[in-house]
Scaffold this motif. Structure first.
Motif, PDB file in Angstrom:
ATOM      1  N   HIS A  92      -2.150  -5.384   4.385  1.00 35.47           N
ATOM      2  CA  HIS A  92      -1.082  -5.127   5.363  1.00 35.47           C
ATOM      3  C   HIS A  92      -0.111  -4.081   4.854  1.00 35.47           C
ATOM      4  O   HIS A  92      -0.201  -3.635   3.718  1.00 35.47           O
ATOM      5  CB  HIS A  92      -0.376  -6.419   5.752  1.00 35.47           C
ATOM      6  N   HIS A 120       3.269  -4.007   4.388  1.00 30.24           N
ATOM      7  CA  HIS A 120       4.477  -4.231   3.575  1.00 30.24           C
ATOM      8  C   HIS A 120       4.430  -3.374   2.313  1.00 30.24           C
ATOM      9  O   HIS A 120       3.397  -3.287   1.643  1.00 30.24           O
ATOM     10  CB  HIS A 120       4.605  -5.711   3.182  1.00 30.24           C
ATOM     11  N   HIS A 134       0.773 -12.818   9.431  1.00 37.32           N
ATOM     12  CA  HIS A 134       1.925 -12.576   8.548  1.00 37.32           C
ATOM     13  C   HIS A 134       2.880 -11.555   9.174  1.00 37.32           C
ATOM     14  O   HIS A 134       4.029 -11.871   9.473  1.00 37.32           O
ATOM     15  CB  HIS A 134       1.385 -12.122   7.197  1.00 37.32           C
TER      16      HIS A 134
HETATM   17 ZN   LIG Z   1       3.812  -9.058   3.143  1.00 37.82          ZN
END
Ligand SMILES: [Zn+2]
Length: 436
Positions: free
Chosen positions: A30, A32, A133
């Motif tokens: 992902h 982030h 998430h």
């Molecule tokens: Zn994360």
């Protein structure tokens, strides 16, 4: 990418793989920045293979990686300016990469949707499963067929979401794994129920508006801002709150809010219902995405009845600072924290009950009420993690607990042994290599 303080910068500069050009491909869970922030550096160090991720992850990477390059450049410029004025001691900050490195890195990205098997190399099959998430986040299953046709599967959880969130779907079940690597950020914690969080939020909003104040919500631009927006919209939809006037004052948060709408089919059913309801009831609440600085400054004239969501989430940079400057000194206003506040940040000092704060060069008395709404988290807690792991048909032969402080990882390991009865559960050391 390591984040926070000088130590992080040194660790990021030192981070290097032995021979990046020998890597065949990279799988990204992902966007982030702690998971993606060093990718442009890896590419500039010689990695030329494809980077696989989901389409929503690429859309977020395009925003977050350029922002990361921009922040590094701005930090260096600020230091150079101070040095010129003789106000800088020690070494200048070093940038990890420039926007041109980000551009080259993004050109290496290939996107694959959830639940579609693909083969980055002959004999290997990879599937992204929705990790619930943040937008685009995936758990990854990698299956390799051996000599006798025997298939081995390694599952990497990535960051997992909780089973009860305003926006994201539940993390997908994974079925089967021979080797499992699972995150443990909140492996030693249980979150507050979403319902309790909503009650708290309703109470703060009603009390503050009764005394004719404004509500300031510091929130991260990616993820938390959109969660808060949907939570508020849903509370109006359910009649718990009446009409709201909300300003989202952060250019990045505005962009990501629009992007979230674009990927609405990846959101949970409640969030999708809420979006349809908003379309059918456009006057139920005003959500304004503030773009330019002048419009942002005009918000200073609103003295009551407004909710202003702005970044950064920990108040140490960004437009949130001028909203705090403008609102902290009146007891009519409320500051509502919705996320973790790290040691040393303005946000942390406010949460800890400071009576006076220095902000943008001004000493400000803190008279506004401050609140922490605890239940919002993009991460699974211990119960969520055990529930996700428990969905496996048979225990993995090996389980590795990663991505947590030692106490959290140790506590999750204990819970897996006690509650699931699995064996061979380890908390590996950084850099540990294991032949299985
Ligand atoms: Zn994360």
């Amino acid at each position: 990418m390591f984040q926070g303080g000088h130590e992080a910068s040194e660790k990021n500069l030192a981070a290097a793989l032995d021979n990046p050009s020998s890597l065949n491909f990279l799988l990204l869970t992902h966007a982030h920045i702690d998971h993606s922030g060093l990718l442009p550096r890896l590419c500039s160090q010689g990695f030329r293979g494809p980077i696989y991720c989901t389409p929503a992850t690429l859309a977020l990477l395009e925003i977050l990686l350029y922002d990361s390059a921009h922040i590094q450049f701005a930090d260096l410029e600020r230091a150079l300016k101070k040095k010129k004025q003789g106000r800088w001691r020690g070494a200048l900050p070093q940038t990890l990469y420039a926007a041109s490195d980000v551009e080259r890195c993004l050109a290496q990205v290939k996107t694959v949707g959830y639940d579609i098997a693909f083969s980055p190399l002959p004999g290997l099959s990879v599937v992204f499963r929705n990790a619930g998430h943040i937008l685009g986040a995936a758990s990854i299953a990698v299956s390799a067929s051996g000599d006798k046709g025997h298939i081995q599967t390694v599952v990497f959880s990535g960051d997992l979401g909780s089973f009860e969130q305003p926006l994201m779907v539940e993390p997908s079940q994974i079925g089967q794994a021979d080797v499992l690597i699972v995150e443990s950020t909140y492996g030693d914690r249980l979150h507050r129920r979403l319902e309790d969080t909503e009650l708290e939020l309703v109470d703060v909003i009603k009390t503050t508006f009764k005394r004719r104040g404004n509500i300031i919500i510091p929130a991260f631009a990616a993820g938390r801002t959109q969660e808060v927006l949907f939570l508020l919209a849903d509370l109006v939809r359910r009649g718990q709150l009446s009409h709201l006037s909300i300003w989202v004052d952060s250019p990045m948060a505005a962009t990501i809010t629009r992007l979230t709408h674009g990927f609405s089919d990846e959101l949970n059913a409640k969030a999708q219902d809420c979006m349809s309801w908003l379309k059918a009831h456009p006057r139920a609440l005003d959500i304004r995405l503030v773009a330019d600085v002048e419009e942002s400054k005009r918000l200073n004239q609103i003295k009551s009845g407004a909710i202003i969501i702005s970044a950064s989430g920990m108040c140490d940079a960004g437009r949130i600072q001028h909203h705090l400057l403008n609102h902290l000194e009146s007891q009519r206003n409320a500051i509502v924290f919705t996320g973790f506040q790290a040691e040393g940040t303005i946000g942390r000092r406010l949460v800890d009950g400071a009576k006076q704060i220095r902000i943008m060069g001004h000493d400000v008395a803190v008279k506004a009420s401050t609140h922490t709404i605890g239940g919002l988290s993009a991460h699974a807690d211990q119960a969520d993690l055990i529930r996700w792991l428990g969905s496996l048909k048979t225990p993995p032969r090996h389980t590795f607990v990663t991505h947590g402080e030692p106490a959290a990882a140790g506590s999750l390991r204990r819970a897996i042994l006690d509650q699931l009865g699995w064996t061979n559960v380890q908390v590996p050391n950084r850099g540990q290599v294991q032949t299985l």
